[in-house]
Structure formats: C-alpha cells, structure tokens
Scaffold this motif. Sequence first.
Motif, short mmCIF file in Angstrom:
data_model
loop_
_atom_site.label_atom_id
_atom_site.label_comp_id
_atom_site.label_asym_id
_atom_site.label_seq_id
_atom_site.Cartn_x
_atom_site.Cartn_y
_atom_site.Cartn_z
N LEU A 11 72.36 -9.23 69.10
CA LEU A 11 73.10 -8.87 70.22
C LEU A 11 72.37 -7.95 71.11
O LEU A 11 71.61 -7.19 70.81
CB LEU A 11 74.09 -7.98 69.39
CG LEU A 11 75.67 -7.71 69.92
CD1 LEU A 11 76.42 -8.82 70.44
CD2 LEU A 11 76.53 -6.88 68.89
N ILE A 12 72.53 -8.23 72.48
CA ILE A 12 72.30 -7.48 73.49
C ILE A 12 73.28 -6.63 74.32
O ILE A 12 74.17 -7.35 74.52
CB ILE A 12 71.26 -8.33 74.37
CG1 ILE A 12 70.23 -8.96 73.59
CG2 ILE A 12 70.80 -7.57 75.45
CD1 ILE A 12 69.29 -9.88 74.59
N LYS A 13 73.12 -5.41 74.23
CA LYS A 13 74.19 -4.62 75.01
C LYS A 13 73.39 -3.73 75.90
O LYS A 13 72.25 -3.44 75.76
CB LYS A 13 74.94 -3.91 74.13
CG LYS A 13 75.97 -4.64 73.10
CD LYS A 13 77.13 -5.05 73.76
CE LYS A 13 78.01 -5.46 72.96
NZ LYS A 13 79.27 -6.34 73.77
N THR A 14 74.45 -2.91 76.84
CA THR A 14 73.77 -2.19 77.79
C THR A 14 74.19 -0.70 77.24
O THR A 14 75.36 -0.51 76.77
CB THR A 14 73.95 -2.37 79.22
OG1 THR A 14 75.53 -2.46 79.23
CG2 THR A 14 72.95 -3.52 79.73
N ARG A 15 73.38 0.28 77.74
CA ARG A 15 73.71 1.61 77.48
C ARG A 15 75.39 2.02 77.95
O ARG A 15 75.77 1.84 79.02
CB ARG A 15 72.97 2.45 78.28
CG ARG A 15 71.73 3.01 77.68
CD ARG A 15 70.88 4.23 78.23
NE ARG A 15 70.67 3.98 79.75
CZ ARG A 15 70.09 4.78 80.53
NH1 ARG A 15 69.85 6.03 80.15
NH2 ARG A 15 69.99 4.49 81.71
N GLY A 16 76.06 2.49 77.01
CA GLY A 16 77.34 3.03 77.60
C GLY A 16 78.35 2.11 76.73
O GLY A 16 79.44 2.40 76.76
N GLN A 17 78.00 0.96 76.63
CA GLN A 17 78.69 -0.07 76.20
C GLN A 17 79.15 0.27 74.62
O GLN A 17 78.77 1.31 74.06
CB GLN A 17 78.30 -1.46 76.19
CG GLN A 17 78.25 -2.16 77.53
CD GLN A 17 77.87 -3.70 77.73
OE1 GLN A 17 76.99 -4.15 77.15
NE2 GLN A 17 78.98 -4.21 78.26
#
Lengths: 114, 113
Positions: A11-17
């Motif tokens: 899984l790849i997410k961005t900061r704050g998600q």
Amino acid sequence: ETGVTQSPTHLIKTRGQQVTLRCSSQSGHNTVSWYQQALGQGPQFIFQYYREEENGRGNFPPRFSGLQFPNYSSELNVNALELDDSALYLCASSSGTSGRNEQFFGPGTRLTVL
Amino acid sequence: KQEVTQIPAALSVPEGENLVLNCSFTDSAIYNLQWFRQDPGKGLTSLLLIQSSQREQTSGRLNASLDKSSGRSTLYIAASQPGDSATYLCAVPLKTSYDKVIFGPGTSLSVIP
C-alpha cells in the motif's frame, strides 16, 4: 485449516491520509495481535484484540486504532499518516491471549507513506 | 521493563557448519519463549516454542534451549544449508495484565554454498 491472511499486500499512501489494514485469523483462533516492523528491527507490539475487545496496547498513539469482528477477523486503522509509519504491519493470531499461546503470523502488509 | 537482545546481529557461515544464535531477556517472569524465522520482506514463521517449565525443544535440525534463571535462550542449527539464510527472531511475552510480546532485533544469517 486456513492460515493467517492479510490484505492488501502492499500500500502506498501520502502524509495525512488514513489507511485500513485487514487480517483474517487462523481457524479456531480468537485473539489477534498487531505489530509494526520497521526496516532492520524486530516487530513492535501495537495492540491485541481478544473476543472483540482491545486487550492491551503498546506505545502507539491513539491515531492507531483497531476492531475485531464476531468472526475474529480484525482491522488496523491508522489516521493522519506520518512518514515514520512506513513499515511492515504484521498480524498474528492465537488461541487465547498472545502471551500464553503460540502465535501464528500472516505475511504482512508493506505500507509506504510518501 | 523487559528488554530482549540477540547476538550476533549478523552471521555468515559456510554450508554444513553447526551454529548457535543467542537471545537474552531481562525479566525471567515469562510464560514461554518463541523462535521465529523471517525471510526478507515476509511474515514470521514459528520455529519452536519453549514453555517456561521446559529446558529445550527440538524440531529437525533445530534445537532451542531455555535457561530462565539466567535470562537466556539459544537456537542451535545443525548442518546449516543455504536455505537456512534468513533473519531469526526470539520473542518473549510479559506476564502483565495483558500478554504483551517483546521481540528481539533479530540475527541475520547467511549460509554460503
């Protein structure tokens, strides 16, 4: 007998998600424990669920939360993702609380936070 | 506070050698001690679990011993093979109001053909 399974694999997410990871326990097991493993380190205990109730928590902030369902499967939720949350997340199931009984681990979910 | 250490951090041996991995823990009030194997990027595979009342457990070429009074466990691997290359972790549960499990940092083993 089905072993412990986890989804997704990566899984790849961005900061704050926010992210939700899932774990299906081994047949007959009523306890699920979640661990965070940073690269090159041993797993760190996040929390444990026993019969749908949280039964112990490690040194993780409240933005790490979880659930256990009547079929003993479990979710790990992480809000307000930070870069340091990038890790391999492991769940383990056992028949009874994790300290007294042998734990069986799933393959893990690799979370990357950008 | 329970602390678990493992020595050595990394080990490289030629195929066929017998080897010993060490695990130390500071609080001897444990239910059991479990050894795991982890391949790169993968989950943990349980190798052996020793109950606090036991002194050792054996499975194939693996033998694990437990000395609770000294806070030590060893994992002995006989006749090592390239397929044994992995990280080996020991884990010790705390006897607290809930059963938190503490892992060591692991020993990275490389068996050279």
